[in-house]
Design a protein around this motif. Structure first.
Motif, short mmCIF file in Angstrom:
data_model
loop_
_atom_site.label_atom_id
_atom_site.label_comp_id
_atom_site.label_asym_id
_atom_site.label_seq_id
_atom_site.Cartn_x
_atom_site.Cartn_y
_atom_site.Cartn_z
N UNK A 85 0.85 -1.18 0.00
CA UNK A 85 0.00 0.00 0.00
C UNK A 85 0.89 1.24 0.00
N UNK A 86 0.66 2.14 -0.96
CA UNK A 86 1.51 3.32 -1.09
C UNK A 86 1.35 4.25 0.10
N UNK A 87 2.37 5.07 0.34
CA UNK A 87 2.26 6.06 1.41
C UNK A 87 1.14 7.05 1.13
N UNK A 88 0.88 7.32 -0.14
CA UNK A 88 -0.24 8.21 -0.48
C UNK A 88 -1.55 7.62 -0.01
N UNK A 89 -1.71 6.30 -0.14
CA UNK A 89 -2.92 5.64 0.37
C UNK A 89 -2.92 5.57 1.89
N UNK A 90 -1.76 5.31 2.47
CA UNK A 90 -1.66 5.31 3.93
C UNK A 90 -2.14 6.64 4.49
N UNK A 91 -1.76 7.74 3.84
CA UNK A 91 -2.09 9.07 4.33
C UNK A 91 -3.59 9.38 4.25
N UNK A 92 -4.34 8.58 3.54
CA UNK A 92 -5.79 8.79 3.47
C UNK A 92 -6.49 8.35 4.75
N UNK A 93 -5.77 7.66 5.62
CA UNK A 93 -6.30 7.26 6.93
C UNK A 93 -5.47 8.02 7.97
N UNK A 94 -5.98 9.11 8.54
CA UNK A 94 -5.17 9.98 9.38
C UNK A 94 -4.41 9.26 10.50
#
Length: 332
Positions: free
Chosen positions: A286-295
């Motif tokens: 899972x990309x960091x960009x996707x990780x960042x979508x979950x605060x």
């Protein structure tokens, strides 16, 4: 005027790859541990849930098994079976295919009469009949066939001399290690390069736990690292193809989309007839960009990367870019 965010609505809008992701951290720091829990236990996360199945099938199923076949065509050494482990491979087939059919009754079925079996996989438009114990009844052999049906890598441990030995496996999606090199080694020897685990006796405790597993028992654990791009095959054999990017990614503006949190869900199964221990290793990216979508995830991953001891970061191969990744997450 304050703004109220409907977190349930935000979570509901997340794609399945995020909702189903096995987020591996329970705090804002990380150290090696056995972290073993019963198999098929559902884990709730801030984005959704995971863990209810032994053999998870997701949106990457067909592409993953296709990629595995391509890797094996290029490098047959990714399958290793010492002669005495043949029964364990068939034991795995007789254990995993029925479980897969039970978990996916609309798209798969398994029927057995004596040693004669019939397997149907609607996702692959495949129906095959084979005989347990007859390697020639499955094209490519039993282990390659099993690897074409599940997304997990497989490692088989034999028990003898009060120790565990890696004596068979199919591993196409290794995280910087080599099945061909490790085959025939003891459990302790395999984990020798991992920092801290021998001194803290984590490996010894893990081996004792595995030695006590009873036939049919199933447990699982998670492990993690970072990978650049959605690259499953980061084996030692392909090191020149992916390792150089570790030195340049920190300055790449596309870092959030290219750097992925790589999580392995490792199932530990004492096979019921052969007595071998099967490690199933399923890799999620899972990309960091996707990780960042979950605060909450953004904050935890950022702090874990910032706090991780240098020897552990170096072993995971992330020391040259973990600060850039952490800085981006914590500043988002």
């Amino acid at each position: 005027m304050s703004i109220i965010i409907d977190t349930d609505a935000v979570t509901a809008a997340l794609p399945e790859r995020i909702k189903r992701f096995p987020f591996p951290y329970s705090s804002e720091s990380y150290r090696y541990s056995a972290n073993v829990e019963p198999s098929r236990k559902v884990v709730m996360t801030e984005a959704g849930e995971w863990g209810g199945r032994l053999l998870d099938i997701d949106e990457h199923y067909l592409s993953d098994v296709k990629e595995r076949g391509e890797v094996l065509d290029r490098d047959p050494s990714r399958i290793q079976v010492l002669p005495h482990m043949r029964p364990a491979v068939w034991d795995a087939i007789a254990t995993l295919l029925p479980a897969m059919a039970e978990e996916n009754p609309d798209s798969m079925s398994f029927h057995r009469e004596g040693n004669n079996c019939r397997w149907w996989n609607g996702l692959q438009d495949l129906e095959v009949e084979f005989t347990i114990g007859d390697d020639s009844s499955l094209q490519g052999g039993p282990l390659r066939f099993l690897g074409s049906q599940i997304q997990d890598d497989m490692v088989f441990l034999d028990q003898r001399e009060d120790a565990l030995w890696l004596d068979a496996g199919l591993v196409t999606f290794a995280a910087d290690w080599s099945l061909g090199f490790d085959t025939g080694m003891k459990f302790h020897e395999i984990h020798g390069p991992v920092p801290r685990v021998l001194e803290e006796k984590i490996v010894s405790r893990a081996e004792q736990f595995l030695l006590r597993l009873q036939p049919g028992e199933q447990y699982r654990r998670t492990n993690w690292t970072l990978t650049i791009d959605r690259r499953l095959d980061t084996s030692t054999e392909t090191y020149p193809n992916w390792a150089p990017e570790r030195g340049t990614i920190a300055d790449d503006p596309a870092l959030p989309d290219r750097v992925h949190l790589r999580v392995e869900v490792q199932h530990l199964i004492r096979l019921p007839h052969s007595g071998a221990i099967l490690f199933l290793v399923r890799t999620y990216l899972l990309s960091l960009a996707d990780i960042a979508r979950v605060p909450v995830w953004r904050e935890i991953v950022g702090r874990v990367l910032a706090e991780l001891p240098e020897d552990m970061a170096e072993y995971k191969g992330i020391s040259r870019y973990r600060k850039a990744a952490s800085d981006w997450l914590l500043a988002t």
